[in-house]
Design an enzyme around this catalytic site. Structure first.
Site, PDB file in Angstrom:
ATOM      1  N   TYR A 126     -17.087   9.121  43.632  1.00  0.00           N
ATOM      2  CA  TYR A 126     -16.226   8.615  44.124  1.00  0.00           C
ATOM      3  C   TYR A 126     -16.440   6.337  43.620  1.00  0.00           C
ATOM      4  O   TYR A 126     -17.555   6.054  44.105  1.00  0.00           O
ATOM      5  CB  TYR A 126     -16.008   8.333  45.629  1.00  0.00           C
ATOM      6  CG  TYR A 126     -14.599   7.566  45.527  1.00  0.00           C
ATOM      7  CD1 TYR A 126     -13.380   7.586  45.623  1.00  0.00           C
ATOM      8  CD2 TYR A 126     -15.138   6.065  46.461  1.00  0.00           C
ATOM      9  CE1 TYR A 126     -12.212   7.215  45.759  1.00  0.00           C
ATOM     10  CE2 TYR A 126     -13.560   5.391  46.930  1.00  0.00           C
ATOM     11  CZ  TYR A 126     -12.815   5.939  46.640  1.00  0.00           C
ATOM     12  OH  TYR A 126     -11.369   5.407  46.438  1.00  0.00           O
ATOM     13  N   ASN A 211     -14.069   1.626  51.672  1.00  0.00           N
ATOM     14  CA  ASN A 211     -13.941   1.284  52.491  1.00  0.00           C
ATOM     15  C   ASN A 211     -13.764   2.587  53.563  1.00  0.00           C
ATOM     16  O   ASN A 211     -14.752   3.551  53.410  1.00  0.00           O
ATOM     17  CB  ASN A 211     -12.626   0.341  52.862  1.00  0.00           C
ATOM     18  CG  ASN A 211     -11.659   1.933  52.503  1.00  0.00           C
ATOM     19  OD1 ASN A 211     -11.935   3.142  52.565  1.00  0.00           O
ATOM     20  ND2 ASN A 211     -10.216   1.607  51.840  1.00  0.00           N
ATOM     21  N   SER A 236     -19.888  -3.928  52.753  1.00  0.00           N
ATOM     22  CA  SER A 236     -20.625  -4.086  51.901  1.00  0.00           C
ATOM     23  C   SER A 236     -21.168  -5.326  52.537  1.00  0.00           C
ATOM     24  O   SER A 236     -20.140  -5.874  53.377  1.00  0.00           O
ATOM     25  CB  SER A 236     -20.661  -4.867  50.138  1.00  0.00           C
ATOM     26  OG  SER A 236     -21.898  -5.074  49.709  1.00  0.00           O
ATOM     27  N   GLN A 258     -20.938 -11.733  48.465  1.00  0.00           N
ATOM     28  CA  GLN A 258     -20.748 -10.766  48.822  1.00  0.00           C
ATOM     29  C   GLN A 258     -19.660 -10.259  50.020  1.00  0.00           C
ATOM     30  O   GLN A 258     -19.026  -9.097  49.717  1.00  0.00           O
ATOM     31  CB  GLN A 258     -22.187 -10.404  50.013  1.00  0.00           C
ATOM     32  CG  GLN A 258     -22.937  -8.664  50.540  1.00  0.00           C
ATOM     33  CD  GLN A 258     -22.687  -8.071  48.469  1.00  0.00           C
ATOM     34  OE1 GLN A 258     -23.327  -8.710  48.049  1.00  0.00           O
ATOM     35  NE2 GLN A 258     -22.549  -6.929  48.845  1.00  0.00           N
ATOM     36  N   HIS A 261     -16.572  -8.878  47.713  1.00  0.00           N
ATOM     37  CA  HIS A 261     -15.802  -6.815  48.228  1.00  0.00           C
ATOM     38  C   HIS A 261     -14.789  -7.140  49.124  1.00  0.00           C
ATOM     39  O   HIS A 261     -14.307  -6.047  48.334  1.00  0.00           O
ATOM     40  CB  HIS A 261     -17.360  -6.415  48.925  1.00  0.00           C
ATOM     41  CG  HIS A 261     -18.631  -6.238  47.154  1.00  0.00           C
ATOM     42  ND1 HIS A 261     -17.698  -5.895  46.466  1.00  0.00           N
ATOM     43  CD2 HIS A 261     -19.184  -7.158  47.102  1.00  0.00           C
ATOM     44  CE1 HIS A 261     -19.053  -5.423  44.961  1.00  0.00           C
ATOM     45  NE2 HIS A 261     -20.102  -6.352  46.645  1.00  0.00           N
ATOM     46  N   GLU A 325     -27.550  -3.926  54.015  1.00  0.00           N
ATOM     47  CA  GLU A 325     -27.527  -3.070  52.803  1.00  0.00           C
ATOM     48  C   GLU A 325     -28.369  -4.492  52.058  1.00  0.00           C
ATOM     49  O   GLU A 325     -29.260  -3.285  51.245  1.00  0.00           O
ATOM     50  CB  GLU A 325     -26.382  -3.431  52.524  1.00  0.00           C
ATOM     51  CG  GLU A 325     -26.286  -2.512  50.767  1.00  0.00           C
ATOM     52  CD  GLU A 325     -24.534  -2.529  50.855  1.00  0.00           C
ATOM     53  OE1 GLU A 325     -24.034  -1.803  49.582  1.00  0.00           O
ATOM     54  OE2 GLU A 325     -23.552  -3.482  51.325  1.00  0.00           O
ATOM     55  N   HIS A 326     -28.212  -5.799  51.567  1.00  0.00           N
ATOM     56  CA  HIS A 326     -29.095  -6.145  50.967  1.00  0.00           C
ATOM     57  C   HIS A 326     -29.733  -6.823  51.268  1.00  0.00           C
ATOM     58  O   HIS A 326     -29.314  -7.610  52.503  1.00  0.00           O
ATOM     59  CB  HIS A 326     -28.002  -7.184  50.258  1.00  0.00           C
ATOM     60  CG  HIS A 326     -27.239  -5.779  48.872  1.00  0.00           C
ATOM     61  ND1 HIS A 326     -25.601  -5.841  49.087  1.00  0.00           N
ATOM     62  CD2 HIS A 326     -27.149  -5.189  48.163  1.00  0.00           C
ATOM     63  CE1 HIS A 326     -25.121  -4.936  48.526  1.00  0.00           C
ATOM     64  NE2 HIS A 326     -26.256  -4.128  47.428  1.00  0.00           N
ATOM     65  N   ASP A 359     -26.412  -5.249  41.822  1.00  0.00           N
ATOM     66  CA  ASP A 359     -25.065  -4.830  42.008  1.00  0.00           C
ATOM     67  C   ASP A 359     -24.894  -4.645  39.705  1.00  0.00           C
ATOM     68  O   ASP A 359     -24.471  -3.194  40.052  1.00  0.00           O
ATOM     69  CB  ASP A 359     -24.071  -6.369  42.099  1.00  0.00           C
ATOM     70  CG  ASP A 359     -24.204  -5.877  43.356  1.00  0.00           C
ATOM     71  OD1 ASP A 359     -24.649  -4.876  44.615  1.00  0.00           O
ATOM     72  OD2 ASP A 359     -23.279  -6.895  44.138  1.00  0.00           O
ATOM     73  N   GLU A 413     -47.365  33.766  69.781  1.00  0.00           N
ATOM     74  CA  GLU A 413     -45.380  33.042  69.985  1.00  0.00           C
ATOM     75  C   GLU A 413     -44.273  34.182  70.068  1.00  0.00           C
ATOM     76  O   GLU A 413     -43.415  34.459  70.412  1.00  0.00           O
ATOM     77  CB  GLU A 413     -44.543  32.003  68.296  1.00  0.00           C
ATOM     78  CG  GLU A 413     -45.406  31.207  67.881  1.00  0.00           C
ATOM     79  CD  GLU A 413     -44.573  30.425  66.802  1.00  0.00           C
ATOM     80  OE1 GLU A 413     -43.718  31.528  66.214  1.00  0.00           O
ATOM     81  OE2 GLU A 413     -44.536  29.026  66.919  1.00  0.00           O
ATOM     82  N   HIS A 418     -43.399  38.930  62.828  1.00  0.00           N
ATOM     83  CA  HIS A 418     -43.911  38.022  62.082  1.00  0.00           C
ATOM     84  C   HIS A 418     -45.843  38.708  61.441  1.00  0.00           C
ATOM     85  O   HIS A 418     -46.307  38.619  60.139  1.00  0.00           O
ATOM     86  CB  HIS A 418     -43.996  37.036  62.210  1.00  0.00           C
ATOM     87  CG  HIS A 418     -42.829  36.163  62.279  1.00  0.00           C
ATOM     88  ND1 HIS A 418     -40.954  36.826  62.405  1.00  0.00           N
ATOM     89  CD2 HIS A 418     -42.253  35.102  61.223  1.00  0.00           C
ATOM     90  CE1 HIS A 418     -40.712  35.906  62.687  1.00  0.00           C
ATOM     91  NE2 HIS A 418     -40.584  34.422  61.613  1.00  0.00           N
TER      92      HIS A 418
END
Length: 428
Positions: A126, A211, A236, A258, A261, A325-326, A359, A413, A418
């Site tokens: 996207y 968004n 962002s 930033q 954005h 994020e940054h 970026d 178990e 098994h």
């Protein structure tokens, strides 16, 4: 920009301060669920309706083919192509080393285990295209998908008023060998890639920032389908840690970079003195008015804040709680605190390392976790586009060596079938 004193904040106040992009009344969820349901039921028709409603464009078809992309790309200037090619090469160089074969391990004599990499077959990318068109995101997602060897790469991006995409995106598609771009944006694009429509193929995993509606759509899709997502990458954000060695002009520029954005972005300054905060705010006030996106950027700054701390150690405590994020360490003393970083998407060290380089063109990936998801998620890498499948092989000696251990563990178990799966091999 409001200032808080870290030492005066209670734990509850701190938790409230670092919260962002919440949807307490589930208003966004309700809208997004309706969009997903509509796309799932009506496919292309719903996407065409949403293009008219949200993008204000009447589309005759939902994609651009290779010829149309080539025509768009041809309008770029040579220096623009060169810049995109430089970014392409740097990003590819950084990501290419991430695809590594692992050694086979003999855990005990005759028992060999290993992992092999397999690309995710169908991925959806996207690429936002609302108030800002981001060809850099197509580079950041397309290059690792290309390196991983994904067989099918589906790209969705909102149509421009022309009914096409930006020429820069078209040129990046050429660099990546992508022959078709689908004209769909927002939550409806996520739904289309998750369920498929008459035109857009369904994919196994969806990538890309967006968004709050895009992010909500991705989280709903992940919990209601077998389609995976890269991470919840929403609006962002940046957090700048600054001390007396920082340059206020640089700080202001990083915060504004930033904030532009979108109005829902966040730009946080954490500083060791009130003087640094005051000087940075002055620089903000002088730099903001001349920006073409000043109105959007100003709204984001109005929803941002600064935090006054005693020292860099305390600054890092707040940063790890915020999980940005940054993260920019605007200090000449950054080496003193990098070891304390626990939660961050991507880190920028020193006064000459703006977040903008990450970026676009340094090589690292800019698709990163937001809204404190850096506490648990990494940014996109080649690993995001592959699965790692485990293998094991047992020899005759190996089954004799490991068999008794498995028999005992299965029996304790209470899983006797098994145990028997091993026992029948030990007696033959």
């Amino acid at each position: 920009m409001k200032t808080f004193n870290y030492s005066d904040l209670s734990n509850d106040q701190l938790r409230e301060l670092v919260q962002r992009n919440v949807d307490p009344a589930n208003e966004i969820r309700g809208i997004v669920e309706d969009i997903i349901s509509n796309v799932r039921k009506h496919g292309d028709a719903a996407l065409l309706d949403y293009a008219a409603k949200f993008d204000k464009v009447e589309l005759k078809k939902l994609y651009l083919d290779q010829a149309e992309l080539t025509e768009l790309a041809s309008t770029l200037q040579p220096e623009q192509k060169e810049a995109l090619e430089t970014a392409y090469q740097n990003i590819k160089k950084f990501h290419a080393v991430q695809l590594k074969a692992e050694d086979k391990i003999e855990t005990m004599p005759g028992v060999t285990c290993w992992r092999e990499v397999r690309a995710i077959e169908r991925v959806g990318l996207y690429i936002p295209g609302g108030s800002a068109v981001l060809p850099s995101t197509l580079l950041m997602l397309g290059i690792p998908a290309q390196i991983a060897g994904c067989k099918e790469i589906v790209v969705c991006s909102p149509p421009q008023k022309s009914g096409k995409v930006n020429a820069f995106i078209a040129y990046v598609a050429q660099l990546l060998g992508i022959e078709r771009i689908y004209l769909a944006g927002g939550a409806q694009a996520v739904a289309a890639m998750a369920y498929g429509t008459q035109t857009i193929p369904a994919v196994d995993k969806i990538f890309g920032p967006g968004n709050q509606f895009v992010t909500k759509a991705k989280t709903i899709i992940q919990s209601t389908t077998t389609c995976a997502i890269d991470m919840p990458a929403g609006p962002s954000e940046v957090l700048v840690i600054a001390d007396e060695t920082a340059n206020p002009e640089f700080i202001a520029a990083d915060l504004l970079a930033q904030a532009e954005h979108g109005a829902d972005s966040q730009a946080i300054l954490v500083a060791t003195s009130q003087n640094i905060i005051d000087e940075a705010v002055k620089a903000l006030e002088s730099q903001l008015p001349v920006l073409p996106r000043a109105e959007i950027t100003g709204r984001a700054i109005a929803n941002s804040y600064s935090v006054l701390v005693d020292d860099l150690k305390q600054a890092m405590q707040f940063s790890n709680l915020y999980a940005p994020e940054h993260l920019i360490l605007a200090t000449e003393n950054w080496q003193q605190i990098t070891g304390d970083i626990v939660n961050a998407g991507s880190v920028f060290l020193g006064n000459l390392t703006p977040e903008s380089v990450g970026d676009y063109a340094s090589g690292t990936n800019h698709t990163l976790p937001t809204s404190a998801y850096a506490r648990a998620y990494s940014g996109v890498s080649v690993d995001s586009f592959v699965k790692k499948i485990t293998f094991q092989h047992i020899t005759p000696d190996g089954i004799k060596n490991i068999g008794p251990t498995v028999e005992i563990l299965a029996e304790l178990e209470g899983l006797h079938a098994h145990k028997n799966a091993v026992s029948v091999r030990l007696v033959n």
